[in-house]
Structure formats: structure tokens, C-alpha cells
Design an enzyme around this catalytic site. Structure first.
Site, PDB file in Angstrom:
ATOM      1  N   SER A 239       0.834  -1.196   0.000  1.00 17.58           N
ATOM      2  CA  SER A 239       0.000   0.000   0.000  1.00 17.58           C
ATOM      3  C   SER A 239       0.875   1.255   0.000  1.00 17.58           C
ATOM      4  O   SER A 239       1.687   1.430  -0.902  1.00 17.58           O
ATOM      5  CB  SER A 239      -0.941  -0.054   1.213  1.00 17.58           C
ATOM      6  OG  SER A 239      -1.955   0.920   1.137  1.00 17.58           O
ATOM      7  N   ASP A 464      -8.779  -4.147  -6.186  1.00 15.44           N
ATOM      8  CA  ASP A 464      -8.285  -3.558  -4.944  1.00 15.44           C
ATOM      9  C   ASP A 464      -8.990  -2.217  -4.750  1.00 15.44           C
ATOM     10  O   ASP A 464      -8.887  -1.333  -5.596  1.00 15.44           O
ATOM     11  CB  ASP A 464      -6.769  -3.355  -5.049  1.00 15.44           C
ATOM     12  CG  ASP A 464      -6.128  -2.887  -3.752  1.00 15.44           C
ATOM     13  OD1 ASP A 464      -6.762  -2.099  -3.028  1.00 15.44           O
ATOM     14  OD2 ASP A 464      -4.983  -3.293  -3.479  1.00 15.44           O
ATOM     15  N   HIS A 492      -7.363  -5.821  -0.684  1.00 10.94           N
ATOM     16  CA  HIS A 492      -6.225  -4.920  -0.743  1.00 10.94           C
ATOM     17  C   HIS A 492      -4.922  -5.689  -0.563  1.00 10.94           C
ATOM     18  O   HIS A 492      -4.741  -6.386   0.438  1.00 10.94           O
ATOM     19  CB  HIS A 492      -6.376  -3.875   0.362  1.00 10.94           C
ATOM     20  CG  HIS A 492      -5.340  -2.805   0.361  1.00 10.94           C
ATOM     21  ND1 HIS A 492      -4.830  -2.254  -0.785  1.00 10.94           N
ATOM     22  CD2 HIS A 492      -4.710  -2.167   1.386  1.00 10.94           C
ATOM     23  CE1 HIS A 492      -3.951  -1.320  -0.475  1.00 10.94           C
ATOM     24  NE2 HIS A 492      -3.845  -1.261   0.837  1.00 10.94           N
TER      25      HIS A 492
END
Length: 523
Positions: A239, A464, A492
């Protein structure tokens, strides 16, 4: 990534890949002398000579420091230390800060270190490795790498950003606005709360606040590489951690070893576009969730996906008008309920919990949705917060993202979100924290090529919600040595999500330096 406090009308959001993993850091127990010759699970805490090749003279004291590893009291199977870095790399006389570091030592002769960042900005890599390192990373990686978790500057057990106390944070995150959503009075109210938060961050953090940037954090990672005794940085970032890793490759392409960027952020996306693209990502994930919900016998909704989302919108609007009391006496309003809904979009495994929470909320019971919101915010029983991720999240974003949106762009973002993410739109905006920040942003937006870097593996998941797949495609294309690996699925990030094709490809790259073929797809 997650949608915590953001700039008004949905500009910048980011998140932590494992927000529920926010646990207290380990305590240090001195067990040996500074030469690291005794202690640890095997009786020895090894240390390598630092690598200072190519380091500027003023930084040599930082790169040349010798680490004193101590057995972690909370987890005796791991080693802990603190690393000193300059607060300001442009002026080392401004003072020093410390980074908390934990090591899961290789079970065989190590190739070197593997640093990781779980996301955020604001996620604790220290807590992540301490709590999940032994099962998040494969046995092969644990055998051949010292897995290193660290708290970036401003985060957790490192020299941290400090804003509100627990009671103030509870109020900031959970109090229900007194004015009708979207009204001028509501905007003034939420902007006022955001300004109070920003002022508290300035008052309680001081000069450090100006230097909480991703570029400085990437420079910190190079100090970590040097003091850990590695010629090159091996790294896996999730991320926000992909932006951190890409920034490192931009600054130090010749020192970039095997970098994995999973759940990629596109550094070239203008500030005006970041939030609106994420809003659509969460709307798409919510549609996928609702399709699965409707196929189950537990779903509180019926009809097609559009009809079910309309019913969810009605529930949120009802909670906005008439919040419901949960067991501990707090009130669940639309914002907290929305936070709970968003939190479940990160992992498909959380969808059954959300289904149950929505069914309960339709019957006037908000406990499960509040539980999801609390997990997302790191709030524990009694109003205790397990981390400072909200503070660090805002600090990084307010310094990293240029405040360059015009009124016309704000209006365009607002309309785009309303048109393309109608379920999300009413709850996507919040107080303008960054507009009240004590320091102007120093970050820029632009493509990262990292010319001269070794192959960099960029990983994207097709649905995602937080880091849309298109961002991974774009980053892999920008990087001169980028290689794209695709996971077809929900949720995610990709590594450790049960897809053997993905896990094997990433492990092979980290262990052997051989990336998969560009544009490999794992179903």
C-alpha cells in the site's frame, strides 16, 4: 489504504494493510554487552559491520553506528534495537530522532536483511513483524533473510507525532456533527475540528512535524540498510509502503536490491485525482461485496445490486438522522458506520462480518459496525488507542501532497464522486486538516523512473479498493526496470492472501533475484 481524516471533498487518503495489528511495542531488556556477543534465543545476538560506502561526511556518524541488539521482552524470539537518524537531512545540526527496529533472525545463514512496511502512512512495521512475522512471511524467506520491521519516523515506537490525547481522539473520530451534512454550517464544524487537530499536532510534536515526509523516511531506510550491514536494500512494501519503496529507488537506484511493491500507489497521479479514483475503487468493491451478500442466506437485502446499495444508502442516511446507541453507550452515526463498511472492503474474509453487522444495524443493533470502525481506528475498550496511525497518517499526507487544488478542481472531484460512487459520496469528505497544517507541503507529484535500479516487482490486485489496479499498471510502466505481477481477485494487496501463484512469484524474486515474466497474471 484507508479513508481516515482527509482533505475536504475527497483529495488524499491512504491506509494501513493490517490496521487490526496495532499492538504495543516490545520493551527492551539488556542481555549482553555492546558487542552483541551474548543473549538471544540462540545465546548470541549477531551484528554486522555497518556499510558506509558512498556516504557523505556529515552522515557518517549515522551510517557508522554499531547496533546493540537486545532480546525483545514481549517476544524473546526476536531482537530489538533503536537507530538514530537526523531529524533534518539538510541540516544535521537540527537534532536527532530514533527509529524502533525489530529483527526476526534468519533460521539459516542469512542472505541479508529484508525490510518491510505495512502501509499507511502510519502503519507500524515494528508491530507487524513482532506480531505476524512468523506467519506472514514464508518459511523460505524466514530461513534466508533477517526480516526487519521498523516504525518510520513519526510512527509508533519511533520518535512519534503526537496530537490529541485518547479522550480527544475519541471525540475527534466518533463525535457526531451537530449540523446537517453538506451544509455550510457542517463544513465549518468539521473544518473547525480538523483545525483543532492540526493545531494539537503542531503544539505537541514541534519541529519534527515539518520533517515527516516520505522522502525523509526513504533516507532513513538507507541509513537502516547501512547500519544493518547490507550493500543493497531488499524490501517489501504494501500500500503506502509502495510509495516509500519507489521513493527509495528514485533517491538511491544504485542501492536498490530486490524491491517488491504490493498494492501500488501511482506517484504521478495529481492530488486532485487521488481521492476520486479511490472513491470509485471502494464503490466497485462494495458492489462486489453486495453481489456476494445477495447470494447468501444471511444478507439483509434483496433484489439486484443497485437495489441493495440503495437500501444500504437508506440505512446510512437513517443513521445520519437518528444514530443508534451501542452496548458501551456510544452512538453509532453514519460516519462511524461508513468507516465500518469501508474497513471490511480491505479483505474479502471480512465480508461475512460486515453482512452480519448490516443485518444487525437494520434491526437497530450497531455493535458489529462499531466494532469494525474501532478495529479500523485502532480503538480498544475504554477509549484507548493502540497506535498513533491517525496522527502519522495526517502528518505524512499533509507534507507529501501539494496543496494545489483550485476551487474548480474541488468542484469537479465532488461531482465525479457523486456521479461514479453514489453510495460512497455523502461520506467521502471530511474536515480540511491539511489546510490548517503548521507547515506547507514539501512533496511533489510526478512519475518515478529510478533509472539504473535492478528489476522492481510491482504487484496489483484487479479489484483492490484502496490502491486501484490501474495504479500498479502505471507504476510498473513508469519504473525503468518495473515488472508487473497481477492478482485477479478482491481485497487490498496480494501477498499472503492465499494465492500460491502470487506468493511463489514474490518469494522466488526475493530469494533468487529472478522476477516473473512481465505482466504475469495469477488467477
Amino acid at each position: 489504504m484507508k479513508s481516515k481524516a482527509m482533505r475536504r471533498w475527497g483529495v488524499v487518503i491512504a491506509s494501513v494493510t493490517m490496521s487490526a495489528l496495532a499492538l504495543s511495542g516490545c520493551m527492551y531488556v539488556a542481555i549482553g554487552e555492546a558487542d552483541g556477543t551474548t543473549g538471544g534465543p540462540s545465546g548470541v545476538i549477531p551484528t554486522k559491520a555497518p556499510v558506509t560506502t558512498g556516504v557523505a561526511d556529515e552522515l557518517l556518524p549515522y551510517y557508522g553506528q554499531e547496533l546493540v541488539w537486545e532480546q525483545c521482552d514481549e517476544n524473546p524470539g526476536m531482537d530489538c534495537t533503536m537507530v538514530t537518524v537526523p531529524m533534518n537531512y539538510a541540516d544535521t545540526s537540527a537534532g536527532d530522532i530514533e527509529l524502533a527496529v525489530v529483527r526476526l533472525r534468519a533460521t539459516d545463514e542469512a542472505q541479508g536483511s529484508l525490510l518491510m512496511n505495512p502501509g499507511g502512512p502510519g502503519g507500524s512495521g515494528y508491530d507487524y513483524v513482532m506480531q505476524a512475522g512468523t506467519y506472514m512471511f514464508s518459511e523460505d524467506l524466514q530461513e534466508e533473510f533477517d526480516i526487519i520491521g521498523f516504525d518510520p519516523r513519526g510512527v509508533g515506537s519511533s520518535t512519534a507525532v503526537v496530537c490529541f490525547d485518547a479522550a480527544q481522539m475519541d471525540s475527534y473520530l466518533y463525535d457526531i456533527p451537530k449540523n446537517p451534512r453538506g451544509s455550510d454550517e457542517w463544513i465549518a464544524e468539521v473544518d473547525g475540528r480538523a483545525a483543532e487537530f492540526a493545531q494539537a499536532c503542531s503544539d505537541n510534536t514541534g519541529a519534527l512535524l515539518e520533517h515527516i515526509t516520505t522522502e525523509n523516511s526513504a533516507r532513513d531506510m538507507d541509513v537502516l540498510r547501512g547500519v544493518l550491514g547490507d550493500e543493497k536494500l531488499n524490501y517489501i512494501g504494501f500500500s503506502y509502503g509502495t510509495f516509500l519503496g519507489a521513493t527509495y529507488a528514485k533517491l538511491f537506484p544504485e542501492r536498490a536490491g530486490r524491491l517488491v511493491l504490493d498494492g501500488a500507489i501511482d506517484p504521478a497521479i495529481p492530488s486532485a485525482d487521488v481521492g476520486k479514483i479511490q472513491a470509485v475503487g471502494f464503490e466497485n468493491a462494495l458492489r462486489a461485496f453486495m453481489e456476494g451478500c445477495l447470494a447468501s442466506s444471511d444478507c439483509p437485502y434483496s433484489g439486484d445490486v443497485d437495489e441493495a446499495l440503495a437500501d444500504l444508502s437508506e440505512l446510512l442516511a437513517e443513521l445520519d438522522a437518528r444514530p443508534i446507541e451501542v452496548t458501551d453507550g456510544r452512538m453509532l452515526g453514519a460516519d462511524s458506520a461508513f468507516t465500518g463498511v469501508v474497513s471490511a472492503m480491505y479483505q474479502e474474509g471480512a465480508w461475512p462480518i460486515l453482512t452480519a453487522g448490516l443485518a444487525e444495524a437494520e434491526e437497530g443493533d450497531g455493535d458489529t459496525l462499531m466494532y469494525l470502525a474501532d478495529s479500523y481506528n485502532g480503538r480498544e475498550a475504554g477509549g484507548v488507542f493502540s497506535d498513533n496511525s491517525t496522527e502519522a497518517f495526517n502528518a505524512y499526507n499533509c507534507m507529501d501532497y501539494p496543496a494545489d487544488m483550485t476551487d474548480a478542481e474541488i468542484d469537479e472531484v465532488d461531482q465525479f464522486v457523486q456521479d461514479n460512487a453514489p453510495t460512497i459520496a455523502p461520506y467521502w469528505s471530511g474536515g480540511d486538516t491539511c489546510g490548517a497544517w503548521a507547515f506547507p507541503p514539501s512533496g511533489t507529484r510526478g512519475a518515478i523512473a529510478a533509472e539504473g535500479a535492478a528489476p522492481i516487482l510491482v504487484v496489483g490486485t484487479t479489484n483492490d479498493p484502496a490502491t486501484p489496479y490501474e495504479w500498479a499498471v502505471s507504476l510498473a510502466d513508469q519504473l525503468s526496470s518495473g515488472v508487473l505481477l497481477t492478482r485477479v481477485g478482491e481485497g487490498h494487496t496480494a501477498y499472503g492472501q492465499g494465492n500460491a501463484c502470487i506468493d511463489d512469484a514474490i518469494d522466488t524474486f526475493l530469494l533468487e533475484g529472478t522476477p516473473p515474466a512481465d505482466q504475469t497474471t495469477c488467477n
